[in-house]
Design an enzyme around this catalytic site. Structure first.
Site, PDB file in Angstrom:
ATOM      1  N   ASP A 144       0.615  -1.466  -0.039  1.00 58.11           N
ATOM      2  CA  ASP A 144      -0.238  -0.237   0.232  1.00 58.11           C
ATOM      3  C   ASP A 144       0.346   1.558  -0.072  1.00 58.11           C
ATOM      4  OD1 ASP A 144       1.284   0.046   2.434  1.00 58.11           O
ATOM      5  OD2 ASP A 144      -0.708   0.043   3.613  1.00 58.11           O
ATOM      6  N   ASP A 146       3.152   3.047   1.972  1.00 61.76           N
ATOM      7  CA  ASP A 146       3.139   3.763   3.001  1.00 61.76           C
ATOM      8  C   ASP A 146       4.552   4.010   3.881  1.00 61.76           C
ATOM      9  OD1 ASP A 146       2.538   1.342   4.451  1.00 61.76           O
ATOM     10  OD2 ASP A 146       0.994   2.331   5.777  1.00 61.76           O
ATOM     11  N   VAL A 148       5.271   1.260   5.408  1.00 59.85           N
ATOM     12  CA  VAL A 148       5.410   0.192   6.157  1.00 59.85           C
ATOM     13  C   VAL A 148       5.346  -0.811   5.427  1.00 59.85           C
ATOM     14  CG1 VAL A 148       3.983  -0.147   8.274  1.00 59.85           C
ATOM     15  CG2 VAL A 148       5.135   1.923   7.639  1.00 59.85           C
ATOM     16  N   GLU A 150       3.435  -3.723   5.792  1.00 55.58           N
ATOM     17  CA  GLU A 150       2.128  -4.478   6.041  1.00 55.58           C
ATOM     18  C   GLU A 150       1.218  -5.819   6.444  1.00 55.58           C
ATOM     19  OE1 GLU A 150       1.814  -2.733   3.865  1.00 55.58           O
ATOM     20  OE2 GLU A 150       0.435  -3.573   2.265  1.00 55.58           O
ATOM     21  N   ASN A 173      20.051  -0.189  -5.660  1.00 51.47           N
ATOM     22  CA  ASN A 173      20.898   0.166  -5.547  1.00 51.47           C
ATOM     23  C   ASN A 173      21.882   0.459  -5.933  1.00 51.47           C
ATOM     24  OD1 ASN A 173      21.926   0.431  -2.859  1.00 51.47           O
ATOM     25  ND2 ASN A 173      22.220  -1.936  -2.660  1.00 51.47           N
ATOM     26  N   ASP A 381      27.331  18.173 -20.750  1.00 46.28           N
ATOM     27  CA  ASP A 381      27.366  16.975 -21.738  1.00 46.28           C
ATOM     28  C   ASP A 381      28.016  16.020 -21.164  1.00 46.28           C
ATOM     29  OD1 ASP A 381      26.547  19.557 -22.955  1.00 46.28           O
ATOM     30  OD2 ASP A 381      28.145  19.553 -23.737  1.00 46.28           O
ATOM     31  N   PHE A 438      24.506  15.683 -22.613  1.00 39.99           N
ATOM     32  CA  PHE A 438      23.068  15.877 -21.992  1.00 39.99           C
ATOM     33  C   PHE A 438      22.515  17.410 -22.414  1.00 39.99           C
ATOM     34  CE2 PHE A 438      23.691  11.620 -20.138  1.00 39.99           C
ATOM     35  CZ  PHE A 438      22.811  10.544 -20.999  1.00 39.99           C
ATOM     36  N   GLU A 442      17.076  17.553 -21.882  1.00 40.23           N
ATOM     37  CA  GLU A 442      15.808  18.292 -21.012  1.00 40.23           C
ATOM     38  C   GLU A 442      14.660  17.055 -20.617  1.00 40.23           C
ATOM     39  OE1 GLU A 442      17.432  20.885 -19.899  1.00 40.23           O
ATOM     40  OE2 GLU A 442      18.993  20.404 -21.313  1.00 40.23           O
ATOM     41  N   HIS A 502      22.721  20.324 -29.796  1.00 39.30           N
ATOM     42  CA  HIS A 502      22.055  19.928 -28.607  1.00 39.30           C
ATOM     43  C   HIS A 502      20.918  21.063 -27.990  1.00 39.30           C
ATOM     44  CE1 HIS A 502      25.962  19.137 -27.062  1.00 39.30           C
ATOM     45  NE2 HIS A 502      25.904  18.240 -27.456  1.00 39.30           N
ATOM     46  N   ASP A 504      19.388  22.338 -25.838  1.00 44.15           N
ATOM     47  CA  ASP A 504      19.572  24.089 -25.454  1.00 44.15           C
ATOM     48  C   ASP A 504      20.115  24.627 -25.418  1.00 44.15           C
ATOM     49  OD1 ASP A 504      22.230  22.711 -24.545  1.00 44.15           O
ATOM     50  OD2 ASP A 504      22.952  23.190 -23.542  1.00 44.15           O
ATOM     51  N   CYS A 679      25.885  24.915 -20.800  1.00 46.32           N
ATOM     52  CA  CYS A 679      26.522  24.074 -21.605  1.00 46.32           C
ATOM     53  C   CYS A 679      27.817  23.472 -20.062  1.00 46.32           C
ATOM     54  CB  CYS A 679      27.025  24.117 -22.184  1.00 46.32           C
ATOM     55  SG  CYS A 679      25.684  24.938 -23.810  1.00 46.32           S
TER      56      CYS A 679
END
Ligand SMILES: *[C@@H]1O[C@H](CO)[C@@H](O)[C@H](O)[C@H]1NC(C)=O
Ligand SMILES: *[C@@H]1O[C@H](CO)[C@@H](O)[C@H](O)[C@H]1NC(C)=O
Ligand SMILES: *[C@@H]1O[C@H](CO)[C@@H](O)[C@H](O)[C@H]1NC(C)=O
Ligand SMILES: *[C@@H]1O[C@H](CO)[C@@H](O)[C@H](O)[C@H]1NC(C)=O
Length: 697
Positions: A144, A146, A148, A150, A173, A381, A438, A442, A502, A504, A679
């Site tokens: 659910d 939250d 915890v 259950e 991980n 980038d 990169f 965006e 790019h 951007d 950049c």
């Protein structure tokens, strides 16, 4: 004596799993079927054990009767005619007994059911006794959401989106508990530090029953081969032999034995006896991708011994499902946490400008020094900051670009650490182009498009023009990864018309107090030409662009406005940007009022035989957005009354939105190298309040 088992049985939706194990002592050679029973918390039988009474009967039996101890309930199928409680029931060819138990047993064989068989004259021909042991088993997760775990959530074995959805979540991980000698935690098959447990999802096995399982019975946990490529499962050690056998191993391996992995798909887990909980830790190993939708299932079965020569048979299986959390990008509208830039020895002007902007805005500036960046200044980038989130934990995760310039080692060596994750996609060298930097990746702020909500915004990448037979594209492994995250459905723009290529270079988003909470800023050669023409009309034809810059020939407004070839180049660029403008309007649900055109001119240059565009003067749209403060490349535009008209125009456009403009001199250090402030910087931002699993998909 023959025995037959029914197929393994899973708990029904609303039932607590209660497993029965049988032991038999029969006065006759009978065939008895052994089964499982499920009972819910209200202690009413839902599914019950089945016993083929007729097949167990001695020959010539005509009637039977049943007795049992108080913990046992039974039913007969088909229902016998109304008779008094204890009077013998006619034995039908297919009579079946449904058995269920109301509570878990405290001792083995503490319940019992006996069947008595009669002949035609109701003379007793024999009887069969079932010794019953009931076991409560529930493999539990935080279905659910939250935070915890259950008890026995009825929806734990499936996964759905939305605020009313259900299903547990596991994080990849991908951080490293160790800061030095580091390794992604997911790459080691043991838990090296207790702090690593919080990156995993807790799973609890609750059992209730006698001190020991009946002889030969076993609990096992199992997983499919493909799911085992995506998660690994540890547990807390139990006591006794379990701990002793591991005494020579290191502390972590000893305390948190590995249960399931891609090498071990099924393993017995200890049954602790009485009422017990055993903790398991589920560790995500890989992100959703083209071949993986993020869903994994884990099964726990009670196995019944058949005979020495046969494998045990599962008589009860409980199943849970997890989804691996996606990698999420953060748009300019989210609050900054830290700003990253590179320090290079050729120019400190940029660094000084950035330092002032960042500290005036109240954020932290992190500098990647020369020994690490080895002269590579393109902080935008090499990497993209994002995060992963679950109900129990979240942390930032850097996506390392396959670009791999001299900053290549920075994401792994400097950023990866405790609660700072790392992910990358490896592409073949020949497939990697400038499109994989990169600055070409965006994300929009949250939008609603034709009634469809994107509360986490949409990813934006730049690719080759759709009809181009040849062109530079973002490499497939990165595109596949981005699409597979699902929660920020990407939009592909056309950016191959630029030398650097790019997105951007022609667009960004800034926060706004009204409308959709943001504005899309687009570079606009049309707006640029209009501004220069107006200057000319107003008698400022002799004002000069690049005035006072070292190593740069100043050029007058007249010369710019009267250059037809230059004008035609900018008409072409405007066409490329307009094409993207239409895509952005459609895919982000924007109106013209949501877009601001910035006066920016481009020029075309010969890029190995193809004409592509670069910004003519510092490209003001390539800015850094820090809350209400914008760090904008200083354009070195023509001055009127001592004030740069490009800066003045920019300020007047932004001030209406409550934004403050700071112009940063990046002319020599970035602009001349075909990049600008954006950049050369990168920003870690706070995650969204909105939880990705609440998306309505
Ligand atoms: C339970 O009953 C079975 C069948 O009679 C028997 O084999 C087993 O030993 C019994 N267990 C205990 C603890 O009495
Ligand atoms: C897990 O249990 C389900 C339902 O009983 C079954 O369909 C699936 O094959 C099982 N998976 C594994 C790996 O045992
Ligand atoms: C480039 O990527 C886009 C978006 O995934 C795709 O539609 C297009 O076909 C690709 N173009 C080329 C030339 O590979
Ligand atoms: C640093 O930048 C300024 C302004 O762009 C320029 O005048 C200067 O020559 C640059 N210095 C070096 C060492 O590149």
């Amino acid at each position: 004596m023959q025995k037959k088992a029914f197929p393994p049985h899973t708990s029904s939706q609303d039932s607590l799993s209660l497993s029965l194990s049988f032991s038999l002592s029969l006065s006759l050679s009978l065939c008895v079927c052994v089964c499982v029973c499920s009972v819910n918390m209200a202690q009413t039988c839902h599914t019950s054990a089945v016993s083929v009474v007729s097949r167990s009967a001695p020959p010539s039996s005509k009637f039977f009767s049943v007795k049992c101890t108080p913990n046992v309930e039974y039913g007969i199928k088909p229902s016998p005619p109304e008779t008094s409680h204890l009077s013998p029931i006619p034995l039908n060819g297919n009579s079946v007994l449904l058995i269920c138990m109301k509570r878990a047993s405290q001792h083995e064989n503490d319940s019992k059911l006996s069947v008595r068989y009669y002949g035609g004259d109701k003379e007793v021909l024999g009887h069969a006794v079932l010794h019953l042991t009931a076991l409560e088993i529930s493999l539990d997760v935080d279905a659910d959401r939250d935070g915890v775990v259950e008890k026995n959530n009825p929806n734990k074995d499936s996964w759905t989106w939305g605020p009313n959805g259900h299903g547990a979540i596991v994080l990849v991980n991908c951080d490293s508990e160790r800061r030095y000698w580091k390794k992604l935690d997911a790459e080691q098959k043991y838990i090296s530090k207790e702090s690593d447990l919080k990156d995993m999802s807790l799973m609890v096995l609750r059992t209730k029953g006698p001190a020991k399982l009946p002889k030969g019975y076993k609990l096992t946990m199992h997983i499919s081969q493909s799911d085992a490529e995506s998660v690994r499962i540890f547990r807390t050690k139990s006591t006794g032999a379990d701990a002793m056998s591991n005494i020579f191993q290191n502390y972590a391996t000893r305390d948190y034995p590995l249960v399931l992995s891609s090498e071990v798909l099924s393993q017995e887990v200890p049954y602790l006896g009485g009422e017990a909980k055993m903790k398991f830790y589920v560790e995500g190993l890989r992100f959703p991708d083209k071949d993986f939708n993020g869903l994994v299932s884990i099964n726990l079965s009670l196995l019944e011994p058949i005979s020495k020569c046969f494998p045990e048979t599962p008589i009860f299986t409980d199943k849970v499902m997890f989804k691996v959390a996606p990698w999420i990008m953060t748009p300019n509208t989210l609050k900054p946490v830290e700003v990253y830039v590179c320090s290079t020895k050729d120019n400190y002007t940029f660094l000084k400008g950035m330092r002032n902007l960042v500290s005036n805005s109240g954020y932290k500036l992190k500098i990647c020094h020369e020994y690490l960046n080895r002269g590579d200044r393109w902080m935008q980038d090499e990497l993209e900051f994002g995060y992963i989130d679950s109900p129990h934990h979240w942390f930032p995760v850097v996506l390392d670009s396959p670009r791999d310039g001299k900053l290549e080692d920075f994401p792994y060596e400097e950023l990866l650490g405790p609660d700072f994750g790392y992910v990358t996609r490896v592409a073949e060298r020949k497939d990697v182009s400038t499109m994989d930097s990169f600055g070409n990746l965006e994300v929009s702020p949250p939008v609603t498009v034709n009634g469809k909500n994107y509360p986490l915004g949409r990813i934006i990448i730049g690719v080759a023009f759709p009809t181009a037979t040849k062109g530079r594209n973002m490499t497939k492994v990165v595109q596949d990864f981005l699409w597979a995250q699902e929660v920020q459905e990407p939009i592909a723009l056309y950016s191959d018309w630029l030398v650097v290529g790019h997105v951007d270079e022609f667009m960004t988003f800034v926060p706004a107090p009204d409308r959709k909470g943001f504005r899309l800023l687009l570079a606009s050669p049309d707006a640029g030409f209009k501004l220069f023409r107006d200057l000319q009309k107003d008698g400022h034809g002799q004002a000069k662009l690049f005035d006072g810059l070292e190593d740069e020939e100043p050029i007058s407004v007249d010369d710019i406005v009267n250059d037809d070839k230059f004008h035609n180049q900018n008409i072409y660029v405007q066409g490329c940007i307009d094409w993207n403008r239409d895509v952005l309007k459609r895919e982000l649900g924007l109106e013209d009022e949501d877009i601001i055109d910035l006066p920016i001119l481009f020029k075309l240059v010969d890029d190995r035989g193809v004409y592509r565009a670069v910004a003519y003067y510092p490209d003001m749209v390539n800015m850094i957005v820090l809350g209400k403060n914008l760090g904008i490349p200083k354009p070195f535009g023509p001055r009127v009354n001592g004030r740069c008209v490009l800066e003045a125009e920019m300020c007047s456009l932004m001030e209406g939105l409550g934004l403050r403009c700071t112009f940063i001199d990046n002319f020599a250090s970035y602009h001349k190298l075909l990049g600008e402030v954006h950049c050369g910087s990168n920003v870690i931002r706070e995650p969204y309040d909105f939880k990705w699993w609440n998306l309505e998909m």
